[in-house]
Motif scaffolding. Structure first.
Motif, short mmCIF file in Angstrom:
data_model
loop_
_atom_site.label_atom_id
_atom_site.label_comp_id
_atom_site.label_asym_id
_atom_site.label_seq_id
_atom_site.Cartn_x
_atom_site.Cartn_y
_atom_site.Cartn_z
N LEU A 1 0.82 -1.21 0.00
CA LEU A 1 0.00 0.00 0.00
C LEU A 1 0.85 1.25 0.00
O LEU A 1 0.48 2.28 -0.58
CB LEU A 1 -0.93 -0.01 1.22
N ILE B 1 -4.96 4.57 5.43
CA ILE B 1 -5.27 3.84 4.19
C ILE B 1 -6.47 4.51 3.53
O ILE B 1 -7.53 4.65 4.13
CB ILE B 1 -5.59 2.36 4.48
N TYR C 1 -7.11 0.55 -2.98
CA TYR C 1 -6.55 0.98 -1.69
C TYR C 1 -5.10 1.42 -1.88
O TYR C 1 -4.36 0.84 -2.67
CB TYR C 1 -6.61 -0.16 -0.67
N LEU C 2 -4.72 2.47 -1.14
CA LEU C 2 -3.33 2.89 -1.11
C LEU C 2 -3.07 3.68 0.16
O LEU C 2 -4.00 4.21 0.78
CB LEU C 2 -2.96 3.71 -2.34
#
Length: 318
Positions: A16, A62, A74-75
């Motif tokens: 992530l 997140i 998501y990142l």
């Protein structure tokens, strides 16, 4: 199991943090070996959601966004997960280092050590310890011997009601208490808890050494408001007679009752194995005198003597 989960969380966090665009669940599953081993989609989804929640609880920010294909991605942006520079001068760094040496029990010692390592990694100066070389003679410590300390500390932090057995100084047996804990404080070598006593509907202060058995948490919210400032030390000091305007005259057996001698404003040695002391007379002095049993005789005032006699009778009757 614990190592495997830690490795899985680390891999998810790296994925992530290392991506420049949002990654879908499908892409994350194909990038992390532990997710590839998940038996089916349902197992993977449960594992991923738990891991995501755990990382967020640990402080990782997140983001959930929708990519060009309409998939949820998501990142964790680096700028959102980077601490600002730590700006501490040498004196502030030395104060933090000294504070970290105060706690002696393993749970808090580990947390303090970890906090120092994070601050140093963030730029805290490696200040020389102004107390170096003195630790063998003088070292700040807050010893905690009571088993009730840790569960009460956690209950204060999490705002959870507790139940425990408490023995008052004049009681032969402990009684159950339902308490909404507010704060813990050390005063003159003893730990005290301040909180709301549900049974009595009032604020109370409890000495941890008089708590017997286990401290048990209870579900539900607090029923009383927590004050902005909890004056544990001032409350205990008042009940111990600190700042009292009246004085009490007691006879104390020679060689006994050193805490009373430390509080005395006047001491007259007697030739019959007893000394006369004048001590501050405030709330709770009768309960404190009872703790010294036959080594103390109250001369006056009359109301204090009567209170001590009543407490001794209650103890004798069980």
């Amino acid at each position: 199991m614990a190592i495997a989960k830690a490795e899985r969380l680390m891999n998810l966090a790296l994925c992530l943090l290392g991506t420049r665009r949002p990654l879908s669940k499908r892409e994350l599953r194909g990038s992390i070996e532990a997710y590839l081993e998940a038996g089916n989609d349902e197992s993977f989804n449960r594992m991923f959601e738990r891991d995501k929640d755990d990382l967020r609880e640990l402080g990782l920010v997140i983001e959930t966004v929708e990519n060009l294909e309409g998939e949820t991605g998501y990142l964790a942006r680096r700028d959102s997960n980077r601490l600002p520079p730590v700006s501490l001068d040498a004196e502030e760094a030395a104060a933090l280092g000294l504070a970290a040496k105060v706690w002696q029990q393993a749970r808090l010692a580990g947390a303090a050590s970890g906090a120092l390592q994070k601050l140093r990694a963030g730029g805290m100066p490696e200040a020389g310890d102004p107390y170096e070389g003195q630790h063998s003679a003088i070292e700040p410590r807050i010893p905690v011997h009571e088993a009730a300390f840790e569960p009460l500390m956690l209950a204060c932090r999490d705002r959870r009601p507790v139940v425990f057995e408490y023995r008052k100084s004049n009681a032969a047996r402990p009684e159950p208490r339902q308490v909404e804990p507010w704060a813990l404080e050390c005063w003159r070598g003893h730990w005290y808890l301040a909180g709301w006593d549900r049974d009595r509907g009032a604020e109370r202060v409890f000495r941890l050494s008089r708590i017997t058995g286990k401290v048990r948490s209870r579900a539900g919210k607090y029923t009383a408001d927590v004050p902005d400032v909890v004056t544990v030390r001032e409350t205990v000091a008042a009940w111990a007679g600190e700042g009292a305007e009246r004085s009490a005259l007691i006879r104390l057996r020679a060689g006994a009752g050193y805490p009373l001698r430390a509080k005395a404003t006047a001491v007259r040695e007697g030739g019959d194995g007893w000394d006369e002391l004048e001590i501050p007379y405030g709330h709770g002095l009768d309960a404190w005198l009872v703790e010294f049993g036959p080594d103390v005789v109250v001369v006056g005032p009359a109301d204090l003597r009567a209170d001590v006699v009543d407490r001794l009778r209650a103890v004798a009757q069980g």
